[in-house]
Design an enzyme around this catalytic site. Structure first.
Site, PDB file in Angstrom:
ATOM      1  N   ALA A  49      56.119  88.089  16.183  1.00  0.00           N
ATOM      2  CA  ALA A  49      57.057  87.134  15.272  1.00  0.00           C
ATOM      3  C   ALA A  49      56.237  85.768  15.239  1.00  0.00           C
ATOM      4  CB  ALA A  49      58.167  87.281  15.845  1.00  0.00           C
ATOM      5  N   GLY A  60      52.849  77.660  15.722  1.00  0.00           N
ATOM      6  CA  GLY A  60      52.403  77.711  17.445  1.00  0.00           C
ATOM      7  C   GLY A  60      51.591  78.637  17.838  1.00  0.00           C
ATOM      8  N   HIS A  61      51.816  79.832  17.475  1.00  0.00           N
ATOM      9  CA  HIS A  61      50.981  80.883  18.167  1.00  0.00           C
ATOM     10  C   HIS A  61      49.692  80.769  17.404  1.00  0.00           C
ATOM     11  CE1 HIS A  61      54.799  83.408  18.407  1.00  0.00           C
ATOM     12  NE2 HIS A  61      54.250  83.539  19.662  1.00  0.00           N
ATOM     13  N   SER A 101      59.407  78.508  17.586  1.00  0.00           N
ATOM     14  CA  SER A 101      59.790  79.570  18.512  1.00  0.00           C
ATOM     15  C   SER A 101      60.122  80.874  17.905  1.00  0.00           C
ATOM     16  CB  SER A 101      60.844  79.046  19.757  1.00  0.00           C
ATOM     17  OG  SER A 101      61.464  80.030  20.307  1.00  0.00           O
ATOM     18  N   SER A 102      59.830  81.790  18.313  1.00  0.00           N
ATOM     19  CA  SER A 102      60.126  83.123  17.458  1.00  0.00           C
ATOM     20  C   SER A 102      61.565  83.373  17.358  1.00  0.00           C
ATOM     21  CB  SER A 102      59.550  84.194  18.124  1.00  0.00           C
ATOM     22  OG  SER A 102      58.091  84.110  18.211  1.00  0.00           O
TER      23      SER A 102
HETATM   24  P1  AMP Z   1      55.233  84.259  22.945  1.00  0.00           P
HETATM   25  O1  AMP Z   1      55.053  85.180  21.716  1.00  0.00           O
HETATM   26  O2  AMP Z   1      56.497  83.361  23.056  1.00  0.00           O
HETATM   27  O3  AMP Z   1      55.380  84.942  24.265  1.00  0.00           O
HETATM   28  O4  AMP Z   1      53.990  83.206  23.118  1.00  0.00           O
HETATM   29  C1  AMP Z   1      52.816  83.299  23.103  1.00  0.00           C
HETATM   30  C2  AMP Z   1      52.213  82.299  23.469  1.00  0.00           C
HETATM   31  O5  AMP Z   1      52.427  81.242  22.448  1.00  0.00           O
HETATM   32  C3  AMP Z   1      52.495  81.621  24.814  1.00  0.00           C
HETATM   33  O6  AMP Z   1      51.343  81.106  25.565  1.00  0.00           O
HETATM   34  C4  AMP Z   1      53.372  80.509  24.062  1.00  0.00           C
HETATM   35  O7  AMP Z   1      53.491  79.348  25.226  1.00  0.00           O
HETATM   36  C5  AMP Z   1      52.924  80.154  23.141  1.00  0.00           C
HETATM   37  N1  AMP Z   1      53.790  79.266  22.253  1.00  0.00           N
HETATM   38  C6  AMP Z   1      54.828  79.684  21.758  1.00  0.00           C
HETATM   39  N2  AMP Z   1      55.529  78.646  20.968  1.00  0.00           N
HETATM   40  C7  AMP Z   1      54.442  77.656  20.885  1.00  0.00           C
HETATM   41  C8  AMP Z   1      54.596  76.370  20.229  1.00  0.00           C
HETATM   42  N3  AMP Z   1      55.438  76.101  19.408  1.00  0.00           N
HETATM   43  N4  AMP Z   1      53.514  75.586  20.402  1.00  0.00           N
HETATM   44  C9  AMP Z   1      52.586  75.968  21.303  1.00  0.00           C
HETATM   45  N5  AMP Z   1      52.446  77.226  21.846  1.00  0.00           N
HETATM   46  C10 AMP Z   1      53.567  78.174  21.548  1.00  0.00           C
END
Ligand code: AMP
Length: 283
Positions: free
Chosen positions: A32, A36-37, A186-187
């Site tokens: 998703a 950010g990702h 955020s997702s």
């Molecule tokens: P997730 O898919 O939520 O597990 O996130 C994967 C990676 O993306 C993790 O290292 C998170 O910290 C990073 N991440 C998620 N949201 C953000 C954001 N808004 N800004 C920067 N990094 C992010």
């Protein structure tokens, strides 16, 4: 776009990279994907010859079944987003491939950084994170791995894991990406209604209030004002703490720099955010 689903495919691809003496950057995600990702993937793409993005919703790190089930999954859209970036390949394993029967794993003790904040509120969460990242690091053996400061405590856990299992990977921290109005990407934001999204902005407002008043007003008063901003917007706070950025221990008084961390429920959706706040120097 190369999309691998098996461990064998990754092993073969990784061997070829090593033969070609190419540097590999790794970005683990649960899909998703949002900007950010993508900021992590872009940085990894600039700093390495190849980038592997893993997409795997890790059941072991969810302590609530309902949260796991509601977590957004959209692999085709994720692939379409990543296609635009150079030198990126995807690893999207299923659960059996991620956790094959018989694959050895020795859990580690995280100590205090694993028991406060998210660790206290989501029992087992970081054990699940350690388990999956251990397997991914062991399989992929990247030169560098990229993580967001949005999950500040997770970053501390990853650094500890990297040392404990002696992976020797360079861990790169990337700043939190926000929407123009301040909401941390955020997702989980996909699950917010327009009204809830508006209320969720109170988290950024509260963190900003702390940042602006750090070192100026008594710490308890500032914390209480921040709590009030979020509660008045109708969110239910799981925790709001002002902690030392290294130890994650609660600050009883202002330090030069502190980390303000929030977890709050906006309707059904649990959101987290944080901000580093430097104490304002008074004249
Ligand atoms: P997730 O898919 O939520 O597990 O996130 C994967 C990676 O993306 C993790 O290292 C998170 O910290 C990073 N991440 C998620 N949201 C953000 C954001 N808004 N800004 C920067 N990094 C992010």
């Amino acid at each position: 776009m190369q999309t691998f689903v098996t461990r064998d495919e990754i092993t073969n691809w990784r061997k070829q990279l090593a033969r070609d003496q190419k540097k590999l950057g790794f970005v683990p995600t649960m899909g998703a994907l949002h900007d950010g990702h993508l900021s992590l993937v872009k940085k990894a793409s600039e700093e390495n010859d190849a980038v592997l993005v893993s997409i795997f919703v890790n059941p072991k790190q969810f302590n609530q079944q309902a949260d796991l089930q509601a977590y957004p999954r959209m692999l085709d859209a994720d692939i379409a987003l990543l296609r635009a970036l150079p030198n990126v390949v995807i690893f999207a394993p299923n659960e059996a491939e991620m956790y094959p029967t018989g694959l050895a794993f020795e859990p580690m003790q995280l100590g205090e950084i694993g028991t406060v904040l998210e660790g206290a509120k989501r029992p087992g969460h970081f054990d699940g994170v350690v388990h999956v990242v251990h397997h991914l690091f062991a399989l992929i053996a990247p030169d560098r791995a990229y993580f967001g400061e949005k999950d500040f405590q997770q970053l501390a856990v990853i650094r500890k894991l990297n040392e404990h299992y002696q992976f020797g990977i360079e861990i790169i921290a990337c700043p939190t990406k926000r929407d123009p109005d301040g909401l941390a990407m955020s997702s989980r934001n996909l699950r917010l209604s327009a009204n809830e999204r508006n209320n969720a902005l109170s988290i950024f407002k509260a963190l900003t209030l702390i940042k602006e008043n750090a070192g100026k007003l008594p710490i308890d008063a500032v914390r209480n004002q921040a709590i009030q901003i979020i509660e008045e917007a109708g969110l239910m706070i799981d925790y709001l703490e002002i902690v030392d950025p290294r130890s994650l221990k609660i600050c009883q008084s202002w330090q030069q720099i502190q980390l303000c961390c929030v977890a709050a429920f906006c309707g059904e959706v649990r959101l987290i955010d944080n901000m580093l706040c430097e104490s304002v120097k008074l004249p």
